[in-house]
Design a protein around this motif. Structure first.
Motif, PDB file in Angstrom:
ATOM      1  N   ILE A 191       0.841  -1.207   0.000  1.00 20.81           N
ATOM      2  CA  ILE A 191       0.000   0.000   0.000  1.00 20.81           C
ATOM      3  C   ILE A 191       0.875   1.255   0.000  1.00 20.81           C
ATOM      4  O   ILE A 191       0.602   2.217  -0.724  1.00 20.81           O
ATOM      5  CB  ILE A 191      -0.988  -0.019   1.183  1.00 20.81           C
ATOM      6  CG1 ILE A 191      -2.048  -1.081   0.932  1.00 20.81           C
ATOM      7  CG2 ILE A 191      -1.621   1.348   1.404  1.00 20.81           C
ATOM      8  CD1 ILE A 191      -2.944  -1.366   2.118  1.00 20.81           C
ATOM      9  N   ILE A 192       1.936   1.245   0.789  1.00 21.09           N
ATOM     10  CA  ILE A 192       2.863   2.383   0.810  1.00 21.09           C
ATOM     11  C   ILE A 192       3.517   2.553  -0.563  1.00 21.09           C
ATOM     12  O   ILE A 192       3.639   3.670  -1.079  1.00 21.09           O
ATOM     13  CB  ILE A 192       3.917   2.203   1.920  1.00 21.09           C
ATOM     14  CG1 ILE A 192       3.256   2.333   3.290  1.00 21.09           C
ATOM     15  CG2 ILE A 192       5.064   3.196   1.766  1.00 21.09           C
ATOM     16  CD1 ILE A 192       4.113   1.850   4.447  1.00 21.09           C
ATOM     17  N   GLU A 193       3.927   1.451  -1.164  1.00 22.52           N
ATOM     18  CA  GLU A 193       4.550   1.505  -2.493  1.00 22.52           C
ATOM     19  C   GLU A 193       3.569   2.040  -3.535  1.00 22.52           C
ATOM     20  O   GLU A 193       3.954   2.843  -4.398  1.00 22.52           O
ATOM     21  CB  GLU A 193       5.061   0.120  -2.883  1.00 22.52           C
ATOM     22  CG  GLU A 193       6.213  -0.341  -2.019  1.00 22.52           C
ATOM     23  CD  GLU A 193       6.346  -1.836  -1.863  1.00 22.52           C
ATOM     24  OE1 GLU A 193       7.150  -2.257  -1.007  1.00 22.52           O
ATOM     25  OE2 GLU A 193       5.651  -2.594  -2.570  1.00 22.52           O
ATOM     26  N   ALA A 194       2.305   1.617  -3.451  1.00 23.95           N
ATOM     27  CA  ALA A 194       1.292   2.130  -4.379  1.00 23.95           C
ATOM     28  C   ALA A 194       1.096   3.629  -4.180  1.00 23.95           C
ATOM     29  O   ALA A 194       0.931   4.373  -5.155  1.00 23.95           O
ATOM     30  CB  ALA A 194      -0.030   1.388  -4.200  1.00 23.95           C
ATOM     31  N   ALA A 195       1.133   4.088  -2.930  1.00 21.19           N
ATOM     32  CA  ALA A 195       0.993   5.524  -2.661  1.00 21.19           C
ATOM     33  C   ALA A 195       2.172   6.301  -3.243  1.00 21.19           C
ATOM     34  O   ALA A 195       1.994   7.404  -3.783  1.00 21.19           O
ATOM     35  CB  ALA A 195       0.878   5.770  -1.156  1.00 21.19           C
ATOM     36  N   ILE A 196       3.362   5.723  -3.168  1.00 18.92           N
ATOM     37  CA  ILE A 196       4.538   6.378  -3.750  1.00 18.92           C
ATOM     38  C   ILE A 196       4.404   6.448  -5.263  1.00 18.92           C
ATOM     39  O   ILE A 196       4.663   7.493  -5.874  1.00 18.92           O
ATOM     40  CB  ILE A 196       5.827   5.644  -3.324  1.00 18.92           C
ATOM     41  CG1 ILE A 196       6.073   5.866  -1.834  1.00 18.92           C
ATOM     42  CG2 ILE A 196       7.023   6.091  -4.154  1.00 18.92           C
ATOM     43  CD1 ILE A 196       7.150   4.994  -1.240  1.00 18.92           C
ATOM     44  N   TYR A 197       3.990   5.361  -5.889  1.00 13.31           N
ATOM     45  CA  TYR A 197       3.780   5.370  -7.336  1.00 13.31           C
ATOM     46  C   TYR A 197       2.668   6.345  -7.718  1.00 13.31           C
ATOM     47  O   TYR A 197       2.773   7.056  -8.729  1.00 13.31           O
ATOM     48  CB  TYR A 197       3.477   3.970  -7.867  1.00 13.31           C
ATOM     49  CG  TYR A 197       4.702   3.235  -8.345  1.00 13.31           C
ATOM     50  CD1 TYR A 197       5.224   3.461  -9.614  1.00 13.31           C
ATOM     51  CD2 TYR A 197       5.353   2.319  -7.539  1.00 13.31           C
ATOM     52  CE1 TYR A 197       6.353   2.795 -10.069  1.00 13.31           C
ATOM     53  CE2 TYR A 197       6.485   1.643  -7.980  1.00 13.31           C
ATOM     54  CZ  TYR A 197       6.974   1.887  -9.243  1.00 13.31           C
ATOM     55  OH  TYR A 197       8.092   1.232  -9.688  1.00 13.31           O
ATOM     56  N   ALA A 198       1.586   6.395  -6.930  1.00 16.87           N
ATOM     57  CA  ALA A 198       0.490   7.327  -7.220  1.00 16.87           C
ATOM     58  C   ALA A 198       0.993   8.767  -7.173  1.00 16.87           C
ATOM     59  O   ALA A 198       0.657   9.584  -8.047  1.00 16.87           O
ATOM     60  CB  ALA A 198      -0.647   7.129  -6.220  1.00 16.87           C
TER      61      ALA A 198
END
Length: 145
Positions: free
Chosen positions: A52-59
């Motif tokens: 989820i943190i990685e997805a937030a960084i990509y977002a």
């Protein structure tokens, strides 16, 4: 194109470091031989949080790529003129990192390169998570000899 390649390299480094750190942290607090169910729950929870943190960084990177460095655009397939919100970018990042690729949001320009890299990187991170969980489920403690 160079901007999207540099941004992709930065994202890969940052998210891989986060993922590795989450797996190493999980290894320090689990003992699958003694408590297999609890260890599986803890491992899945930490891995999910990392993803989820990685997805937030990509977002965030997708938003910056569109609004700050202007390497492409992201738009709804049904209504290209619709405004996108932060949750739309997060959803797009999750869909790409999980390699689902629904197609309801469409990137253009060099953002397509970043999108492809995110899918490939997401596949690698999910594979690493799966390998880790298989070891935990078999009673082994990953990263420990």
């Amino acid at each position: 194109m160079l901007q999207s390649m540099l941004l992709a390299a930065l994202l890969i480094l940052a998210c891989t470091a986060i993922h590795y750190g989450a797996l190493r942290f999980a290894t320090r607090i689990v003992d699958p031989a003694a408590h297999p169910r609890r260890c599986l729950f803890i491992s899945v929870s930490l891995i999910t949080a990392a993803h989820i943190i990685e997805a937030a960084i990509y977002a965030s990177a997708f938003w910056v790529a569109v609004h700050q460095i202007d390497i492409g655009s992201l738009q709804l397939a049904q209504d290209p003129t619709a405004n996108l919100y932060p949750m739309d970018y997060f959803y797009f990042a999750l869909v790409n990192l999980t390699t689902l690729g629904r197609g309801d949001l469409q990137p253009s320009g060099h953002l397509r390169f970043l999108t492809g890299i995110s899918a490939f990187h997401g596949f690698l991170l999910i594979t690493a998570s799966g390998g880790y969980l298989l070891q935990v489920m078999s009673g082994k403690n990953p990263f420990r000899k």
